[in-house]
Design a protein around this motif. Structure first.
Motif, PDB file in Angstrom:
ATOM      1  N   LEU A  27       0.844  -1.183   0.000  1.00  0.00           N
ATOM      2  CA  LEU A  27       0.000   0.000   0.000  1.00  0.00           C
ATOM      3  C   LEU A  27       0.881   1.236   0.000  1.00  0.00           C
ATOM      4  CD1 LEU A  27      -2.680  -0.828   2.713  1.00  0.00           C
ATOM      5  CD2 LEU A  27      -2.821  -1.178   0.263  1.00  0.00           C
ATOM      6  N   PRO A  28       0.387   2.335  -0.566  1.00  0.00           N
ATOM      7  CA  PRO A  28       1.119   3.591  -0.450  1.00  0.00           C
ATOM      8  C   PRO A  28       1.021   4.103   0.970  1.00  0.00           C
ATOM      9  CG  PRO A  28      -1.003   3.956  -1.486  1.00  0.00           C
ATOM     10  CD  PRO A  28      -0.840   2.463  -1.330  1.00  0.00           C
ATOM     11  N   GLY A  29       1.848   5.081   1.305  1.00  0.00           N
ATOM     12  CA  GLY A  29       1.754   5.672   2.628  1.00  0.00           C
ATOM     13  C   GLY A  29       0.394   6.304   2.820  1.00  0.00           C
ATOM     14  N   CYS A  30      -0.260   5.994   3.963  1.00  0.00           N
ATOM     15  CA  CYS A  30      -1.602   6.512   4.247  1.00  0.00           C
ATOM     16  C   CYS A  30      -1.459   7.702   5.173  1.00  0.00           C
ATOM     17  CB  CYS A  30      -2.459   5.433   4.900  1.00  0.00           C
ATOM     18  SG  CYS A  30      -2.724   4.008   3.831  1.00  0.00           S
ATOM     19  N   GLY A  31      -2.024   8.825   4.800  1.00  0.00           N
ATOM     20  CA  GLY A  31      -1.937   9.998   5.648  1.00  0.00           C
ATOM     21  C   GLY A  31      -2.684   9.792   6.954  1.00  0.00           C
ATOM     22  N   ALA A  32      -2.133  10.282   8.039  1.00  0.00           N
ATOM     23  CA  ALA A  32      -2.793  10.153   9.333  1.00  0.00           C
ATOM     24  C   ALA A  32      -4.086  10.936   9.315  1.00  0.00           C
ATOM     25  CB  ALA A  32      -1.871  10.680  10.426  1.00  0.00           C
ATOM     26  N   ARG A 204      -1.760   4.883  15.741  1.00  0.00           N
ATOM     27  CA  ARG A 204      -0.485   5.481  15.373  1.00  0.00           C
ATOM     28  C   ARG A 204       0.562   5.035  16.388  1.00  0.00           C
ATOM     29  NH1 ARG A 204      -1.388  11.234  13.814  1.00  0.00           N
ATOM     30  NH2 ARG A 204      -1.816  11.587  16.017  1.00  0.00           N
ATOM     31  N   VAL A 205       1.738   4.648  15.902  1.00  0.00           N
ATOM     32  CA  VAL A 205       2.807   4.174  16.784  1.00  0.00           C
ATOM     33  C   VAL A 205       4.117   4.864  16.418  1.00  0.00           C
ATOM     34  CG1 VAL A 205       1.715   1.934  17.178  1.00  0.00           C
ATOM     35  CG2 VAL A 205       3.308   2.196  15.280  1.00  0.00           C
ATOM     36  N   ASP A 206       4.983   5.032  17.418  1.00  0.00           N
ATOM     37  CA  ASP A 206       6.283   5.665  17.205  1.00  0.00           C
ATOM     38  C   ASP A 206       7.352   4.673  16.764  1.00  0.00           C
ATOM     39  OD1 ASP A 206       5.481   8.279  17.946  1.00  0.00           O
ATOM     40  OD2 ASP A 206       5.625   7.741  20.066  1.00  0.00           O
ATOM     41  N   ASP A 240       2.625   4.784  11.108  1.00  0.00           N
ATOM     42  CA  ASP A 240       3.719   5.304  11.912  1.00  0.00           C
ATOM     43  C   ASP A 240       3.506   6.796  12.151  1.00  0.00           C
ATOM     44  OD1 ASP A 240       4.555   6.640   9.593  1.00  0.00           O
ATOM     45  OD2 ASP A 240       6.160   5.226   9.160  1.00  0.00           O
ATOM     46  N   ARG A 241       4.442   7.417  12.836  1.00  0.00           N
ATOM     47  CA  ARG A 241       4.279   8.824  13.211  1.00  0.00           C
ATOM     48  C   ARG A 241       4.176   9.737  11.997  1.00  0.00           C
ATOM     49  NH1 ARG A 241       1.991  11.016  17.191  1.00  0.00           N
ATOM     50  NH2 ARG A 241       2.843   9.271  18.422  1.00  0.00           N
ATOM     51  N   GLY A 243       2.589   8.960   9.312  1.00  0.00           N
ATOM     52  CA  GLY A 243       1.372   8.623   8.591  1.00  0.00           C
ATOM     53  C   GLY A 243       1.553   7.543   7.555  1.00  0.00           C
ATOM     54  N   LYS A 244       2.688   6.839   7.583  1.00  0.00           N
ATOM     55  CA  LYS A 244       2.945   5.778   6.618  1.00  0.00           C
ATOM     56  C   LYS A 244       2.380   4.460   7.123  1.00  0.00           C
ATOM     57  CE  LYS A 244       6.662   3.734   3.816  1.00  0.00           C
ATOM     58  NZ  LYS A 244       8.126   3.680   3.586  1.00  0.00           N
ATOM     59  N   TYR A 245       1.760   3.722   6.228  1.00  0.00           N
ATOM     60  CA  TYR A 245       1.143   2.436   6.559  1.00  0.00           C
ATOM     61  C   TYR A 245       2.136   1.474   7.188  1.00  0.00           C
ATOM     62  CZ  TYR A 245       0.202  -2.404   4.987  1.00  0.00           C
ATOM     63  OH  TYR A 245       0.097  -3.769   4.896  1.00  0.00           O
ATOM     64  N   VAL A 246       1.702   0.817   8.273  1.00  0.00           N
ATOM     65  CA  VAL A 246       2.509  -0.180   8.974  1.00  0.00           C
ATOM     66  C   VAL A 246       1.867  -1.564   8.894  1.00  0.00           C
ATOM     67  CG1 VAL A 246       3.363  -0.901  11.258  1.00  0.00           C
ATOM     68  CG2 VAL A 246       3.503   1.512  10.559  1.00  0.00           C
ATOM     69  N   TRP A 247       0.587  -1.641   9.231  1.00  0.00           N
ATOM     70  CA  TRP A 247      -0.115  -2.934   9.270  1.00  0.00           C
ATOM     71  C   TRP A 247      -1.597  -2.665   9.068  1.00  0.00           C
ATOM     72  CZ3 TRP A 247      -3.836  -5.441  12.347  1.00  0.00           C
ATOM     73  CH2 TRP A 247      -3.880  -6.843  12.239  1.00  0.00           C
ATOM     74  N   LEU A 248      -2.280  -3.638   8.476  1.00  0.00           N
ATOM     75  CA  LEU A 248      -3.695  -3.471   8.171  1.00  0.00           C
ATOM     76  C   LEU A 248      -4.430  -4.785   8.330  1.00  0.00           C
ATOM     77  CD1 LEU A 248      -6.095  -1.864   6.786  1.00  0.00           C
ATOM     78  CD2 LEU A 248      -5.271  -2.835   4.645  1.00  0.00           C
ATOM     79  N   SER A 249      -5.638  -4.709   8.866  1.00  0.00           N
ATOM     80  CA  SER A 249      -6.536  -5.860   8.899  1.00  0.00           C
ATOM     81  C   SER A 249      -7.937  -5.364   8.604  1.00  0.00           C
ATOM     82  CB  SER A 249      -6.497  -6.549  10.270  1.00  0.00           C
ATOM     83  OG  SER A 249      -7.482  -7.562  10.356  1.00  0.00           O
ATOM     84  N   ALA A 250      -8.626  -6.024   7.677  1.00  0.00           N
ATOM     85  CA  ALA A 250     -10.006  -5.680   7.333  1.00  0.00           C
ATOM     86  C   ALA A 250     -10.797  -6.973   7.270  1.00  0.00           C
ATOM     87  CB  ALA A 250     -10.063  -4.946   5.995  1.00  0.00           C
TER      88      ALA A 250
END
Length: 291
Positions: A27-32, A204-206, A240-241, A243-250
């Motif tokens: 995925l592309p980076g997702c904005g926060a 969101r995680v650091d 991440d801080r 706004g970049k995608y780290v993990w996803l579950s749907a």
């Protein structure tokens, strides 16, 4: 159903609860998102109901009763990326089990969160099929999006949903406490009710690598399981801080379709090992940068 070349919404299947398929997603980076809240005290939940009269999704090809049902479902789900819903007779490739069946076509807006679009369309389609059955409207044989074609009907009636009911407060409390215990910040938490409840949370995680390896399971274990508790779906996005995608579950679970998708950012896959679907020549992910 036969639909050559169409790929279902990851592992959605009719009439059974299946383990969530865990895939490596790119995925592309997702904005926060906005409306930031910490996973501590207080309530970060946005109640997402919308008056059906204010629903902006275009609804085409329905009877007045079908339009009213779809308006209620969309209103109870809240703001979505679904731009248009068209109800039509089955076209080539679909063989309905019941006469006078329809297929629901859903068009979504372009979004970086493609899995979110798939999750929302599955929720709406499942709810519309169930409500149509309850109200003795035309049977809903399947639903289609630009990339998916998923059957909703079968030769037999769906099995009764024997999961234990759950309240909005229980879902909210579990997500808030899970975020706090795992050290994640809640950016948004929305709970709608297309049929039963459905929750979408952005965290969101650091320290993405450390979170995936050591603390994500703490959050997931705190959240009630869709296989045993009666709610329609759970969407979890970790950024991440920056706004970049780290993990996803749907994930969605209902009487007619159940399944979903999950996975980590390619450079972090080794931090949260999952079932990685790929060819034998695919390169393994890089090592996790934390112990």
């Amino acid at each position: 159903m036969t639909w050559p070349g169409r790929i279902p919404y990851e592992t959605l299947m009719r009439g059974r609860v299946i383990p969530l398929a865990l895939l490596a997603l790119v995925l592309p980076g997702c904005g926060a998102e906005t409306q930031s809240s910490h996973g501590g005290e207080g309530s970060p939940t946005a109640v997402t109901t919308v008056d059906p009269a204010d629903v902006t999704t275009k609804i085409v090809g329905t009877t007045p009763k079908q339009e009213a049902v779809l308006g209620e479902i969309l209103g109870a789900l809240g703001e979505t990326v679904i731009e248009e819903i068209r109800v039509a007779p089955p076209g080539d490739g679909w063989t309905p089990f019941r006469p006078h069946s329809v297929v629901i076509h859903l068009k979504t807006a372009k979004t970086e969160e493609s899995a979110r679009a798939g999750w929302e369309t599955a929720l709406v389609a499942e709810a519309f099929e169930a409500r149509s059955r309850e109200l003795h409207l035309q049977p809903v044989a399947a639903y289609e999006t630009a990339s998916d074609g998923v059957a909703l009907d079968g030769p037999d009636e769906p099995e009764p949903d024997e999961r234990k009911p759950i309240t909005r407060k229980e879902i909210e409390s579990a997500i808030v406490s899970g975020a706090k215990a795992s050290g994640a910040e809640i950016v948004t938490l929305r709970i709608g009710q297309p049929r039963h409840f459905a929750a979408a949370v952005t965290l969101r995680v650091d320290d993405p690598a450390s979170f995936l390896k050591h603390r994500l399971h703490t959050f997931l274990e705190a959240v009630p399981s869709l296989s045993t508790r009666q709610y329609d779906g759970l969407y979890v996005l970790v950024n991440d801080r920056k706004g970049k995608y780290v993990w996803l579950s749907a994930e969605t679970v209902g009487e007619t379709i159940s399944g979903g998708t999950a996975g980590a950012r390619p450079d972090l896959e080794a931090c949260y090992p999952t079932l990685r679907l790929g060819g034998p020549d695919d390169k393994p992910p890089p090592p996790c940068p934390v112990d």
